[in-house]
Design a protein around this motif. Sequence first.
Motif, PDB file in Angstrom:
ATOM      1  N   THR A   1       0.706  -1.306   0.064  1.00  0.00           N
ATOM      2  CA  THR A   1      -0.048   0.196  -0.032  1.00  0.00           C
ATOM      3  C   THR A   1       0.848   1.228   0.073  1.00  0.00           C
ATOM      4  O   THR A   1       1.932   1.254   0.445  1.00  0.00           O
TER       5      THR A   1
ATOM      6  N   THR B   1      -3.763   1.549   3.884  1.00  0.00           N
ATOM      7  CA  THR B   1      -4.059   0.286   4.527  1.00  0.00           C
ATOM      8  C   THR B   1      -5.114   0.234   5.608  1.00  0.00           C
ATOM      9  O   THR B   1      -6.185  -0.653   5.578  1.00  0.00           O
TER      10      THR B   1
ATOM     11  N   ASN C   1      -0.830  -7.658   7.912  1.00  0.00           N
ATOM     12  CA  ASN C   1       0.000  -6.606   7.325  1.00  0.00           C
ATOM     13  C   ASN C   1       1.333  -6.223   8.411  1.00  0.00           C
ATOM     14  O   ASN C   1       1.303  -6.288   9.424  1.00  0.00           O
TER      15      ASN C   1
ATOM     16  N   ILE D   1       0.902  -5.995   2.538  1.00  0.00           N
ATOM     17  CA  ILE D   1      -0.059  -7.007   3.140  1.00  0.00           C
ATOM     18  C   ILE D   1       0.332  -8.298   2.668  1.00  0.00           C
ATOM     19  O   ILE D   1       0.558  -8.679   1.696  1.00  0.00           O
TER      20      ILE D   1
END
Length: 337
Positions: free
Chosen positions: A8, A14, A38, A50
Amino acid sequence: MAEKYLLTKSSEDTAALFGAFDANIRLIETAFDVRISNRRGGEGSEGDEIVIGGEAEGCACAHRVLEYLGRMTGAGEVLDTQTVEYVISLFRDGGETEAPHFSEDVICLTSRGKPIKAKTIAQKHYIEQIRKNTVVLGLGPAGTGKTFLAVAMAVEALRHKEVDRIILTRPAVEAGERLGFLPGDLQSKIDPYLRPLYDALYEMLGPENYQRHKERGTIEIAPLAYMRGRTLDNSFIILDEAQNTTPEQMKMFLTRLGYGSKAVVTGDMSQTDLPSGQKSGLAIASSILKDISGIGIFSFSSRDVVRHPLVRRIIDAYDKYDKAQTVKKKGSRNEEA
């Protein structure tokens, strides 16, 4: 066991992807039998990594869903349970080839500046049908946005001066109730039938702006019976709850269409309130008009319901019950024969 990874851009991205209390991630984990976690990204990265773990096929599907949801959040979309469940069903059923495009087109802005967009692939195609054709029949279960999107398209056409007025109509057929028992004059008795149309217009225009349009005559809401004998030029006309029209009423409505006008007819054949044995004008029209140029016929399914996720499951349960009853009746007739 296999693993897939997704980066991300920021911790905010996130958080948006995971949802409140990781609700979005829990839905994806359950759908594809995977585990998702994550961790901070590498040195110099402002985002997170992730990690998706599970069987190879499940990991691949979950990865594609997360990628797409990430693009949605990056475009400013707010993820809710309904949206996540829809995207999961879309990728699980092999419809992902169109997924990246369905939410990009803004139809119009509400009175509060909220953009109205297609929330499903079917809604995107429905909007395209309305833009392309002079008459569109939109069929499908409750909650798929048939009427709301038609009103949004009508308001946008009025704002761009593509039409001079909006006309919205419904047949005044009781859903198990009696019109005569409602209090007030004729208009007061009719208003409850037209309330969903008022609600959509209020959201698009705001109550005050709507009232001004109504006083000027640029917006008209009336029962279907009031359409008889009229020719409707330069108008965007919406016939809602059309499953409750008789064949004669439907023909009357469709032949009101004048120059520069567009008509959208919406209805749900599973919610017909006509007397037993009475044929629906919508059912007949969708059958006999399907090959006529300039007329589009579009059908939604329960997967396109954009209300509470439970509504979709209720519709599926009733459809299953109705099919079982049909099979049972056919079996009884065969035995009698």
